[in-house]
Motif scaffolding. Structure first.
Motif, PDB file in Angstrom:
ATOM      1  N   TRP A   3      33.778 -53.030 -22.230  1.00 51.51           N
ATOM      2  CA  TRP A   3      33.698 -54.452 -21.901  1.00 51.51           C
ATOM      3  C   TRP A   3      33.443 -55.282 -23.153  1.00 51.51           C
ATOM      4  O   TRP A   3      34.057 -56.346 -23.342  1.00 51.51           O
ATOM      5  CB  TRP A   3      32.576 -54.706 -20.882  1.00 51.51           C
ATOM      6  CG  TRP A   3      32.379 -56.176 -20.676  1.00 51.51           C
ATOM      7  CD1 TRP A   3      33.064 -56.986 -19.830  1.00 51.51           C
ATOM      8  CD2 TRP A   3      31.485 -57.030 -21.413  1.00 51.51           C
ATOM      9  NE1 TRP A   3      32.661 -58.297 -19.988  1.00 51.51           N
ATOM     10  CE2 TRP A   3      31.689 -58.356 -20.953  1.00 51.51           C
ATOM     11  CE3 TRP A   3      30.538 -56.816 -22.416  1.00 51.51           C
ATOM     12  CZ2 TRP A   3      30.974 -59.445 -21.456  1.00 51.51           C
ATOM     13  CZ3 TRP A   3      29.831 -57.895 -22.918  1.00 51.51           C
ATOM     14  CH2 TRP A   3      30.046 -59.191 -22.439  1.00 51.51           C
ATOM     15  N   GLN A 120      25.102 -64.233 -11.330  1.00 53.68           N
ATOM     16  CA  GLN A 120      24.948 -62.787 -11.242  1.00 53.68           C
ATOM     17  C   GLN A 120      24.261 -62.300 -12.510  1.00 53.68           C
ATOM     18  O   GLN A 120      24.593 -62.746 -13.614  1.00 53.68           O
ATOM     19  CB  GLN A 120      26.324 -62.145 -11.096  1.00 53.68           C
ATOM     20  CG  GLN A 120      26.317 -60.629 -10.995  1.00 53.68           C
ATOM     21  CD  GLN A 120      27.727 -60.057 -10.956  1.00 53.68           C
ATOM     22  OE1 GLN A 120      28.674 -60.757 -10.618  1.00 53.68           O
ATOM     23  NE2 GLN A 120      27.861 -58.793 -11.308  1.00 53.68           N
ATOM     24  N   GLU A 122      24.389 -59.726 -14.338  1.00 53.66           N
ATOM     25  CA  GLU A 122      25.258 -59.179 -15.385  1.00 53.66           C
ATOM     26  C   GLU A 122      25.939 -60.301 -16.181  1.00 53.66           C
ATOM     27  O   GLU A 122      26.130 -60.192 -17.390  1.00 53.66           O
ATOM     28  CB  GLU A 122      26.310 -58.255 -14.769  1.00 53.66           C
ATOM     29  CG  GLU A 122      25.765 -56.957 -14.213  1.00 53.66           C
ATOM     30  CD  GLU A 122      25.218 -57.064 -12.803  1.00 53.66           C
ATOM     31  OE1 GLU A 122      24.786 -56.032 -12.263  1.00 53.66           O
ATOM     32  OE2 GLU A 122      25.227 -58.182 -12.232  1.00 53.66           O
ATOM     33  N   ALA A 180      28.395 -53.707 -17.051  1.00 55.18           N
ATOM     34  CA  ALA A 180      29.773 -54.017 -16.670  1.00 55.18           C
ATOM     35  C   ALA A 180      30.436 -52.877 -15.910  1.00 55.18           C
ATOM     36  O   ALA A 180      31.342 -53.109 -15.094  1.00 55.18           O
ATOM     37  CB  ALA A 180      30.592 -54.351 -17.922  1.00 55.18           C
ATOM     38  N   ASN A 182      29.354 -51.276 -13.510  1.00 53.59           N
ATOM     39  CA  ASN A 182      29.079 -51.396 -12.075  1.00 53.59           C
ATOM     40  C   ASN A 182      29.648 -52.677 -11.479  1.00 53.59           C
ATOM     41  O   ASN A 182      29.318 -53.029 -10.345  1.00 53.59           O
ATOM     42  CB  ASN A 182      27.559 -51.349 -11.839  1.00 53.59           C
ATOM     43  CG  ASN A 182      26.949 -50.032 -12.270  1.00 53.59           C
ATOM     44  OD1 ASN A 182      27.491 -48.969 -11.994  1.00 53.59           O
ATOM     45  ND2 ASN A 182      25.828 -50.097 -12.979  1.00 53.59           N
ATOM     46  N   CYS A 183      30.489 -53.365 -12.252  1.00 55.19           N
ATOM     47  CA  CYS A 183      31.068 -54.631 -11.814  1.00 55.19           C
ATOM     48  C   CYS A 183      32.553 -54.481 -11.519  1.00 55.19           C
ATOM     49  O   CYS A 183      33.224 -53.613 -12.082  1.00 55.19           O
ATOM     50  CB  CYS A 183      30.872 -55.699 -12.889  1.00 55.19           C
ATOM     51  SG  CYS A 183      29.160 -56.181 -13.158  1.00 55.19           S
ATOM     52  N   THR A 184      33.044 -55.348 -10.649  1.00 56.68           N
ATOM     53  CA  THR A 184      34.475 -55.402 -10.398  1.00 56.68           C
ATOM     54  C   THR A 184      35.180 -56.018 -11.601  1.00 56.68           C
ATOM     55  O   THR A 184      34.538 -56.596 -12.491  1.00 56.68           O
ATOM     56  CB  THR A 184      34.777 -56.250  -9.158  1.00 56.68           C
ATOM     57  OG1 THR A 184      34.396 -57.619  -9.431  1.00 56.68           O
ATOM     58  CG2 THR A 184      34.006 -55.747  -7.944  1.00 56.68           C
ATOM     59  N   GLN A 187      34.324 -59.633 -11.782  1.00 59.94           N
ATOM     60  CA  GLN A 187      32.969 -59.852 -12.300  1.00 59.94           C
ATOM     61  C   GLN A 187      32.908 -59.613 -13.812  1.00 59.94           C
ATOM     62  O   GLN A 187      32.215 -60.342 -14.534  1.00 59.94           O
ATOM     63  CB  GLN A 187      31.983 -58.941 -11.571  1.00 59.94           C
ATOM     64  CG  GLN A 187      31.757 -59.324 -10.116  1.00 59.94           C
ATOM     65  CD  GLN A 187      30.991 -58.269  -9.341  1.00 59.94           C
ATOM     66  OE1 GLN A 187      31.043 -57.069  -9.676  1.00 59.94           O
ATOM     67  NE2 GLN A 187      30.296 -58.675  -8.295  1.00 59.94           N
ATOM     68  N   GLN A 188      33.641 -58.614 -14.282  1.00 57.65           N
ATOM     69  CA  GLN A 188      33.694 -58.362 -15.726  1.00 57.65           C
ATOM     70  C   GLN A 188      34.315 -59.543 -16.457  1.00 57.65           C
ATOM     71  O   GLN A 188      33.883 -59.892 -17.565  1.00 57.65           O
ATOM     72  CB  GLN A 188      34.472 -57.081 -16.010  1.00 57.65           C
ATOM     73  CG  GLN A 188      33.747 -55.810 -15.600  1.00 57.65           C
ATOM     74  CD  GLN A 188      34.547 -54.562 -15.912  1.00 57.65           C
ATOM     75  OE1 GLN A 188      35.542 -54.594 -16.630  1.00 57.65           O
ATOM     76  NE2 GLN A 188      34.119 -53.428 -15.369  1.00 57.65           N
ATOM     77  N   MET A 191      31.791 -62.199 -16.764  1.00 59.81           N
ATOM     78  CA  MET A 191      30.901 -61.873 -17.885  1.00 59.81           C
ATOM     79  C   MET A 191      31.530 -62.289 -19.212  1.00 59.81           C
ATOM     80  O   MET A 191      30.875 -62.899 -20.064  1.00 59.81           O
ATOM     81  CB  MET A 191      30.598 -60.375 -17.901  1.00 59.81           C
ATOM     82  CG  MET A 191      29.720 -59.866 -16.777  1.00 59.81           C
ATOM     83  SD  MET A 191      29.550 -58.046 -16.810  1.00 59.81           S
ATOM     84  CE  MET A 191      28.653 -57.808 -18.380  1.00 59.81           C
TER      85      MET A 191
END
Length: 220
Positions: A3, A120, A122, A180, A182-184, A187-188, A191
């Motif tokens: 990421w 969130q 993250e 990251a 554990n993120c979709t 979601q990444q 971030m």
């Protein structure tokens, strides 16, 4: 690709603009006007106080116990360790410490605090990462470029180009990479966008110091 590599690629153009800024180039040459550096230090002290609060908010929301501990230590470092550096400059340059935050400082700290509290967690971790990573990159760049003997800003340069700070930055990057995973994908990307915004605000903060920015109207 991790990421952090993806996020850096998205925001690297901002870093390139930062190191080309007159504030940075004159810092390297040791020719930065003292009043601009004093302005920067005073605003940076205000920034770090709120940055520490943002890190503490993240610590309170982190999912993993180790991350709770890490961000608690980050917050302590921002408030205690780096404030020591500022204190020495406050004494050297006779800075009162009574300045109010500029629009850029207010914007940046508001972004960090609101993201740390409401986004969130993250995404919040990614939002605070530029203050670690950009500063290390800029510190390393300046350290590699400056050849001036008795540069009046060498203490600042040494702090952000040092091994201790590099280790801190590496940990902050590793945490974001870990989070990251554990993120979709969506979601990444959120971030990465928060990281890019943080980088943009780093640019704005230095630009503000170069211009010695003030409020257009006397609002505070």
């Amino acid at each position: 690709m991790s990421w952090s590599n993806t996020a850096w690629q998205q925001a690297e153009h901002i870093y390139q603009k930062i190191i080309a800024m007159p504030f940075i180039q004159e810092l390297i040459a040791g020719t930065l006007p003292q009043e601009k550096f004093k302005f920067y230090i005073e605003q940076d002290a205000l920034y770090l106080e709120q940055f520490g609060r943002a890190l503490a908010l993240i610590a309170g929301r982190a999912h993993q116990t180790q991350h709770v501990l890490d961000y608690t230590r980050f917050a302590e470092g921002a408030i205690v360790v780096e404030s020591t550096l500022h204190a020495s400059y406050f004494n050297t340059y006779n800075i009162s410490g009574l300045a109010k935050p500029t629009p850029a400082c207010h914007y940046y700290t508001s972004f960090l605090l609101s993201t740390a509290a409401l986004a969130q967690v993250e995404v919040a971790m990614a939002a605070v990462l530029p203050c670690f990573w950009i500063y290390q990159k800029v510190g390393d760049y300046i350290y590699g470029q400056h050849q001036v003997t008795n540069n009046p800003y060498s203490e600042w340069i040494d702090t952000y180009a040092g091994e201790e700070f590099a280790q801190l930055v590496a940990k902050a990057i590793d945490i974001c990479n870990d989070a990251a995973q554990n993120c979709t994908q969506q979601q990444q990307q959120a971030m990465a966008d928060a990281f890019e915004m943080g980088c943009q605000l780093e640019w704005l903060f230095w630009d503000s110091a170069w211009r010695m920015e003030t409020w257009a109207a006397k609002l505070i």
